[in-house]
Every structure is written in C-alpha cells, then in structure tokens.
Write an enzyme that holds these catalytic residues in place. Structure first.
Site, PDB file in Angstrom:
ATOM      1  N   GLN A 127       0.810  -1.105  -0.013  1.00 42.77           N
ATOM      2  CA  GLN A 127      -0.204  -0.149  -0.085  1.00 42.77           C
ATOM      3  C   GLN A 127       0.923   1.412  -0.017  1.00 42.77           C
ATOM      4  O   GLN A 127       1.604   1.713   0.979  1.00 42.77           O
ATOM      5  CB  GLN A 127      -0.950  -0.119   1.191  1.00 42.77           C
ATOM      6  N   SER A 130       0.928   6.300   2.508  1.00 40.28           N
ATOM      7  CA  SER A 130       1.383   7.528   3.358  1.00 40.28           C
ATOM      8  C   SER A 130       2.672   8.025   2.797  1.00 40.28           C
ATOM      9  O   SER A 130       3.651   7.331   2.067  1.00 40.28           O
ATOM     10  CB  SER A 130       1.780   6.817   4.817  1.00 40.28           C
ATOM     11  N   GLU A 245     -12.024  -3.448   4.905  1.00 40.60           N
ATOM     12  CA  GLU A 245     -11.057  -4.292   5.841  1.00 40.60           C
ATOM     13  C   GLU A 245     -11.779  -4.299   6.956  1.00 40.60           C
ATOM     14  O   GLU A 245     -11.539  -3.446   8.152  1.00 40.60           O
ATOM     15  CB  GLU A 245      -9.892  -3.428   6.041  1.00 40.60           C
ATOM     16  N   ASN A 376      -4.762   6.785  17.184  1.00 38.31           N
ATOM     17  CA  ASN A 376      -5.772   6.591  18.341  1.00 38.31           C
ATOM     18  C   ASN A 376      -6.406   8.137  18.463  1.00 38.31           C
ATOM     19  O   ASN A 376      -7.687   8.115  18.757  1.00 38.31           O
ATOM     20  CB  ASN A 376      -5.394   5.986  19.500  1.00 38.31           C
ATOM     21  N   GLU A 377      -5.339   9.061  18.579  1.00 43.66           N
ATOM     22  CA  GLU A 377      -5.971  10.513  18.820  1.00 43.66           C
ATOM     23  C   GLU A 377      -6.831  10.839  17.698  1.00 43.66           C
ATOM     24  O   GLU A 377      -8.079  11.500  17.773  1.00 43.66           O
ATOM     25  CB  GLU A 377      -4.776  11.433  18.787  1.00 43.66           C
TER      26      GLU A 377
END
Ligand code: FAD
Length: 395
Positions: A127, A130, A245, A376-377
C-alpha cells in the site's frame, strides 16, 4: 446484540482449523503485521495460494474470479481467527485492499489481469499511501503524477510501506491535479514495482525488525491503463477500499485472548521478591483487570460482527474497537515485560530471556497498533464528531 453461531459456521471453523494445521508454514515469531525473512517468502506465497484455492480467501469476490458470494458473511472472519489462533502467517501485503479497489473501480482488463495473479500469489501487493508529510492527513499527499500521452510520470516519496521489500505491485495514490481541492486531484494506480525509477529502501525499527520501507519514485512511467477508477477520483477509490477491511478486528480478539493465556503462563513461572508472582496481590489484580478488558474486547468484537451482519453498524464502532484493542494490547505486553523484573531488559537472542523475547518485542511493537489503521488520537476525534455529533475540528 446477538452473537452469531450456527452449526454450519462451527463446521466451517473445524474445516479451516484442520486446513491450517495441515498446510500453514509454521509459527510466526512475533506479534503484529510483520514482514517475514526473505527465505520464508516461497512458503508464504505457496500457503497464500492454497488458502485462495481452498476457497478461504477472496470469499466475497464475484464467482467468476473464484469467490463464493453465497458464503456466510462471517466466514472471512473465521478464517482470520483460525490463522491467528494457530500463531501462523496470514497472507502478507495489501492484496485485500488492492483487490477491493480493482473489483469495485477497476476495468475488466485489470480484474482479469490482477485477480488471478493475486489468487496464485504471484503478485504480493503493498500500500503506497502514506508520505513523510501525509499520514493521518492523507489528503496532504504530494507525490506527483503528470500525464504524458498514454503514460503518467510519477515523482515522490512514500513511507511506512509494510512488506514493500517483498512486494511485486503497489497500490499507489498520487496527485494528478495540484490545483484541485485537496481530495479531488488524487488518482489511484496499480504500479509494477519492477518499473525503472522505483527504489524500495527497508527501514529498521525499534523492534530490530524490518517491517516497513521507504519507497522513492523518480520519473516512474505508469501506463494510463493502470489507473484504478477515474483520473482525479482516487480519494473515493482509496476510502472505499479501506472500508472493506473488516476482518482485522476478529484477529485482534483472538490475539488478546492468546496473549492473556501466555501472560498467565509467564506469571506462573515468575518470582517477585523470591515469592511466586501469582501470590502477589498487586500482580493478581493487574492480571484480573487485564482479563476483564480482554473479555470486554471479545464482547466488542462480537457486537461489531453482529452489527455488520444486521447492517446496523454505527460510525463510532470501528474506531472504538480499534482504540480499545490497541490499549489493552499495550498494557498486556507491558505487564509481560514488567513481570520479568530486571530480566525485562533482556532481548531476543539472549539465552536467558523468557519466551524467547516475545514480550519485549510485543511491548515495543504495541505502539504500532496505536497508529496503524488510524492513530488513536485521530480516531477519538472521529468518535466525537461522527459518533457523538460534536463540532468538527477546525482546519
Ligand atoms: C504498523 C503500521 C503499518 C503501516 N503500514 C502502512 C502501509 O503499508 N502503507 C501506508 O501507506 N502506510 C502505512 N502505515 C502508515 C500509517 O497509515 C500512518 O502512520 C498513519 O496514518 C499516521 O500517520 P503518521 O505516521 O504520518 O503520523 P501523523 O499523522 O503525523 O501523526 C503524528 C501524531 O499526531 C497525532 N495527530 C495527527 N493528526 C491529529 C489530529 N487531527 N488531532 C489529534 N492528533 C493528531 C497522531 O495521533 C499522532 O500521535 C502504517 C503504520 C503502521 C503503524
């Protein structure tokens, strides 16, 4: 909430378990989404191809490409659970993501070319989303694709490319219209990684392993026929394929239960201040608390699966499940290291280290789970905004 289990699903699970026991390529040494040693790749490719051939992967693909669309929707999760339970290798790479994109947005030629190669595991995909300046804020990506007749010429850099060192193909996002609003000028491509100008540089991580890579793209020529979906329509392609996913959560449930069992085993052989660790009330309480959280995680996985089956998913379900899992996982691994006392500083390869250093690796790797699939933020923001309807974060 309804937990789903039927005699047919139980029989399917039994079949998968027997298949995994017979064909899997041995135990995986570390937890997490990891890259194997190169020597293991032939066995992993053969194993992945067998899983497709047996009908255990690509289950929801159209029948003409080997799928079983009439299968129970929980079958893919059962396969993931059984592979995780056996502690063996799942298929590596981003084939699930890429195939979802090609199936939903690709041309007939792309489907006919890529899907059989994925099934035979001739192509491992990675992938390429990023970038150094575009992670949580993926729409900030700068890798540029300029059209020159029937090719796009691509320049830029990708990072955190899991299994890039083993991949044959990349599912790439690049900016085709820098003047368009951020989400509108991005295009998705299928990139053959053997194309001149592609350089994959492995990154060594805090765990000592090499799971990620940087990928440099320098004048890479991609045929226009390898655009997936519409030119400048790549954001929709990417978001839709990411949404497919749904099975990872099932594996995470099994992972935590297995880690808790190993923790109990470790605690049973550990002494604190010369006394058995299990005789220490603070240790027992810490384990009891973690067991409670593992139980809650299992219930959350069941709830997510039930909602998926009944099409009653709520926007906060996935982010809540992922945050909860990653935090319990971190605390479990940290306790596994703490229980070893001063031996907690030993690492893999030291003959005296407990469980061959599995806990030390798991503790370091547990940070990755708090970032992968959405930090998580950022997921907390999503729960607040999409789940609770709170005001959006200003940009
Ligand atoms: C195990 C793993 C596997 C991965 N595999 C791949 C892969 O194969 N291919 C690929 O393309 N990428 C991959 N990634 C990259 C992953 O998608 C990014 O790491 C992720 O999107 C976060 O981006 P970043 O690392 O640039 O951090 P940043 O987005 O820069 O975030 C840095 C910190 O700032 C916080 N933050 C950022 N924005 C906000 C906000 N709006 N509000 C509050 N806090 C914020 C984050 O929570 C984090 O703590 C992988 C990552 C991991 C951990």
């Amino acid at each position: 909430m309804r937990m789903e289990s039927t005699p047919e699903l139980a029989a399917f699970r039994k079949k998968v378990r027997a298949f995994v026991a017979e064909h899997a390529p041995g135990r995986k040494l570390h937890t997490g989404v990891r890259a194997p040693d190169p020597g293991l790749m032939p066995a992993i490719r053969a194993w992945t191809a067998k899983l497709y051939e047996a009908g255990f992967l690509g289950i929801d693909w159209p029948e003409e490409y080997g799928g079983r669309p009439d299968a129970h929707p929980l079958e893919p999760s059962i396969v993931v659970e059984e592979i995780t339970r056996a502690g063996t290798w799942p298929p590596i790479g981003a084939a699930a993501l890429a195939s979802a994109a090609v199936l939903q947005f690709g041309t007939e030629q792309q489907r006919a070319r890529y899907l059989p190669r994925i099934r035979r595991c001739e192509d491992v995909w990675c992938q390429l989303f990023s970038e150094p300046g575009a992670g949580s804020d993926l729409a900030a990506l700068q890798t540029r694709a300029r059209r020159e007749g029937e090719v796009f010429v691509v320049d830029g850099q990708k990072v955190w490319t899991t299994n890039g060192q083993h991949a044959d193909m990349g599912y790439l996002l690049a900016r085709t219209d820098p003047d368009a609003p951020r989400h509108k000028g991005i295009t998705a491509f299928a990139l053959d990684l053997r194309t001149p100008g592609v350089e994959v540089r492995p990154l060594r991580e805090i765990t000592g392993s090499t799971d990620f890579n940087e990928v440099f793209l320098d004048g890479v020529r991609i045929p226009a026929a390898d655009v997936i979906g519409e030119i400048d329509g790549g954001w929709r392609v990417a978001m839709s394929s990411l949404g497919h996913e749904r099975t990872a959560v099932a594996g995470h449930g099994v992972e935590l239960v297995a880690a808790l069992e190993s923790l109990l085993e470790l605690a049973g052989r550990t002494a604190i201040g010369g006394r058995p660790a299990l005789g220490d009330s603070a240790t027992r309480q810490a384990i009891g608390e973690l067991a409670t959280r593992v139980g809650v995680n299992t219930a959350m996985v069941g709830l997510a699966q039930s909602r998926m089956l009944h099409h009653t998913e709520a926007p906060a379900d996935a982010p809540m499940g992922k945050i909860f899992f990653s935090e319990v996982n971190h605390d479990l691994a940290a306790l596994g290291v703490r229980l070893q006392g001063t031996d907690g500083i030993l690492t893999e390869g030291d003959p005296a280290v407990a469980a061959q250093g599995w806990w030390q690796d798991a503790d370091l790797y547990s940070r990755a789970y708090t970032i992968a699939g959405g930090a998580n933020e950022v997921l907390r923001n999503q729960i607040a905004e999409r789940g609770l309807g709170l005001p959006r974060e200003p940009r």
